[in-house]
Design an enzyme around this catalytic site. Structure first.
Site, PDB file in Angstrom:
ATOM      1  N   HIS A 122       0.874  -1.177   0.000  1.00 35.75           N
ATOM      2  CA  HIS A 122       0.000   0.000   0.000  1.00 35.75           C
ATOM      3  C   HIS A 122       0.913   1.229   0.000  1.00 35.75           C
ATOM      4  O   HIS A 122       0.882   2.047   0.902  1.00 35.75           O
ATOM      5  CB  HIS A 122      -0.940  -0.033   1.213  1.00 35.75           C
ATOM      6  N   ASN A 301     -12.012  -0.748  -4.680  1.00 36.12           N
ATOM      7  CA  ASN A 301     -12.141   0.463  -3.869  1.00 36.12           C
ATOM      8  C   ASN A 301     -13.005   1.439  -4.648  1.00 36.12           C
ATOM      9  O   ASN A 301     -12.682   1.794  -5.788  1.00 36.12           O
ATOM     10  CB  ASN A 301     -10.773   1.092  -3.595  1.00 36.12           C
ATOM     11  N   TYR A 303     -15.098   5.157  -4.432  1.00 38.83           N
ATOM     12  CA  TYR A 303     -15.399   6.408  -3.734  1.00 38.83           C
ATOM     13  C   TYR A 303     -16.397   7.267  -4.496  1.00 38.83           C
ATOM     14  O   TYR A 303     -17.284   7.867  -3.903  1.00 38.83           O
ATOM     15  CB  TYR A 303     -14.105   7.209  -3.494  1.00 38.83           C
ATOM     16  N   GLU A 363     -12.433  -0.909   0.062  1.00 38.45           N
ATOM     17  CA  GLU A 363     -12.474   0.450   0.616  1.00 38.45           C
ATOM     18  C   GLU A 363     -13.710   1.150   0.091  1.00 38.45           C
ATOM     19  O   GLU A 363     -14.058   1.017  -1.085  1.00 38.45           O
ATOM     20  CB  GLU A 363     -11.263   1.300   0.176  1.00 38.45           C
TER      21      GLU A 363
HETATM   22  O1  IFM Z   1      -6.552   6.991   1.907  1.00 41.76           O
HETATM   23  C1  IFM Z   1      -6.689   6.426   0.636  1.00 41.76           C
HETATM   24  C2  IFM Z   1      -6.178   5.000   0.641  1.00 41.76           C
HETATM   25  O2  IFM Z   1      -4.853   4.941   1.038  1.00 41.76           O
HETATM   26  C3  IFM Z   1      -6.267   4.428  -0.743  1.00 41.76           C
HETATM   27  N1  IFM Z   1      -7.593   4.578  -1.289  1.00 41.76           N
HETATM   28  C4  IFM Z   1      -8.204   5.873  -1.226  1.00 41.76           C
HETATM   29  C5  IFM Z   1      -8.132   6.411   0.191  1.00 41.76           C
HETATM   30  C6  IFM Z   1      -8.765   7.810   0.245  1.00 41.76           C
HETATM   31  O3  IFM Z   1      -8.097   8.668  -0.617  1.00 41.76           O
END
Ligand code: IFM
Length: 460
Positions: A122, A301, A303, A363
């Site tokens: 990461h 992930n 968002y 995420e």
């Molecule tokens: O904080 C980050 C994470 O390290 C990786 N994915 C997105 C998150 C928010 O930006």
């Protein structure tokens, strides 16, 4: 209305990463990472913030496990700091103190009834590897395989879920194309080589981890962003195709055995990002087969989405989730639109692209810096609603037959948000970075209820 529910075997968890929470950067024999260097480069990280202390998790991990237990968390996704295991990335023998740190963390998690989900990479690359070219150097692929071997040998007997990489797009494009992340380069050919080497190292690591942990599930996490054309025009449709290739298909397609998307190879050749003709400079015989090694699950992930206008395409490639568009949308502090329907669209699309592969949201979360009120409580209604709406989408997807098997909230606690330093807060738990006090927010109580009841309550 009946609340939406999840099946009994659905995994709920929380996620963090090493550099974002650990601190203790000079302890236990850890070597410097590219993020230590980047933080010390003037103007790269907001406020000159560093990861030197972060959430001090390196010392406070027992407290953090107790915190998770108190919230009813049953799965915890965290990452291993590569330079704790191999301080330069080039040693033959791993650093025992680094291995012991994660070993005790895993033991304590298991004792607390929390399933460890281990991410190998990461973003905290040993600086000494970067000095040799970092992810643009094929030697880093070999070093990563050696790192995977050391982790498999030490943790393979007890960890049941491994993720090789977190968000290769960010590693390659933010790190080597637009310079927003470490190592801060701005060079398209470098970025495409870096993307390839990250994917190749994933492919090589999968069988290595399986060798030590034959019953473990091994996957990779991609950050995927559904693109929407701003208008019905042919030009915007084509911009959306290009964006999807740039952001999603360049990673999804090789992992699912389709190689690099030909339309994107053509675009990149035309744009001078790849040689006008001939073989791809970074691609060697056997690479694509290695990248396509079958995985046990795909981590996603999510968002937000991106809206594509043909005249803003270069901008979209630099900051795809912040394209200014008129409209009544809600945005988080970091500028990303709240758009749960994008997750629904994405899940259906990936399920169709990778038939039979279980999907896990590794995420999902929102940045709002809502502080504790006079009552000492953090009433982070925006984040709570973000989780409610996105979890509802997940429950609906499962009901529809999408093979979604887990969901990890980002993040357990406020932490170092890369180039934004500590200015952006994604945590379920508020962290006072002066005292290191942790205060669960309203969203943490909401998520604790979801995990306990396996149901997403209606609003109100
Ligand atoms: O904080 C980050 C994470 O390290 C990786 N994915 C997105 C998150 C928010 O930006």
């Amino acid at each position: 209305m009946t609340p939406r529910t999840f099946p009994p075997d659905f995994t709920f968890g929380v996620a963090t990463s090493s550099f974002q929470i650990e601190g203790g950067v000079n302890e236990g024999g850890r070597g410097p990472s590219i993020w230590d260097t980047f933080c010390r480069t003037a103007g790269k990280v907001q406020g000159g913030d560093t990861g030197d202390v972060a959430c001090d998790h390196f010392h406070r991990w027992p407290e953090d496990i107790a915190l998770m237990k108190s919230l009813g968390v049953r799965a915890y996704r965290f990452s291993i700091a590569w330079p704790r295991i191999f301080p330069t990335g080039l040693e033959d023998t791993p650093n025992e103190a680094g291995l012991a740190f994660y070993d005790q963390l895993v033991d304590a998690l298991l004792a607390a009834g929390i399933e460890p989900w281990v991410t190998l990479y990461h973003w905290d690359l040993p600086q000494a590897l970067q000095d040799r070219g970092g992810w643009t150097w094929r030697g880093t692929v070999v070093a990563f395989a050696h790192f995977a071997d050391a982790i498999g040998a030490r943790l393979g007997g007890k960890v049941r879920h491994f993720i090789t990489h977190n968000e290769p797009w960010c590693v390659a494009m933010l790190g080597y194309m637009n310079g927003e992340h470490a190592p801060g380069h701005k060079d398209w050919p470098e970025a495409l080589a870096a993307a390839h080497h990250v994917l190749l190292s994933h492919g090589l690591a999968v069988p290595i981890l399986r060798k030590y942990a034959p019953n473990a599930k091994v996957g990779i996490t991609l950050n995927l962003v559904p693109g929407y054309p701003a208008s019905p025009s042919v030009a915007d449709a084509d911009a959306t195709r290009h964006f999807d290739g740039f952001f999603n298909r360049w990673y999804l397609d090789p992992v699912r055995g389709k190689g690099y998307p030909p339309d994107m190879v053509a675009d990149y050749r035309a744009l001078g990002r790849l040689p006008a003709e001939g073989p791809l400079p970074f691609l060697f015989p056997g690479d694509l087969e290695a990248i396509a090694t079958p995985i046990d699950f795909l981590g996603i992930n999510y968002y937000s989405r991106a809206i594509l206008r043909s005249d803003k395409l270069p901008e979209a490639e630099n900051a795809p989730r912040t394209i200014p568009e008129p409209g009544p949308e809600v945005r988080t502090d970091i500028g990303w639109e709240v758009y749960p329907d994008g997750l629904a669209v994405l899940l259906r699309r990936v399920a169709a692209d990778l038939p039979g592969i279980p999907l896990v949201i590794t995420e999902n979360g929102a940045s709002w810096a809502t502080p504790p009120g006079d009552d000492g409580v953090v009433h982070d209604t925006g984040r709570l609603e973000y989780f409610r709406t996105h979890l509802a989408v997940c429950a609906d997807a499962v009901a529809e037959g999408v093979p979604l098997t887990g969901y990890f909230a980002w993040s357990l606690m406020d932490n170092f948000e890369w180039a934004y330093g500590y200015a952006q807060r994604f945590g379920l738990v508020w962290v006072d970075f002066t005292t290191q006090q942790r205060v669960p927010k309203d969203s943490a109580r909401f998520y604790a209820d979801v995990m306990r009841t396996r149901a997403v309550p209606e609003r109100g």
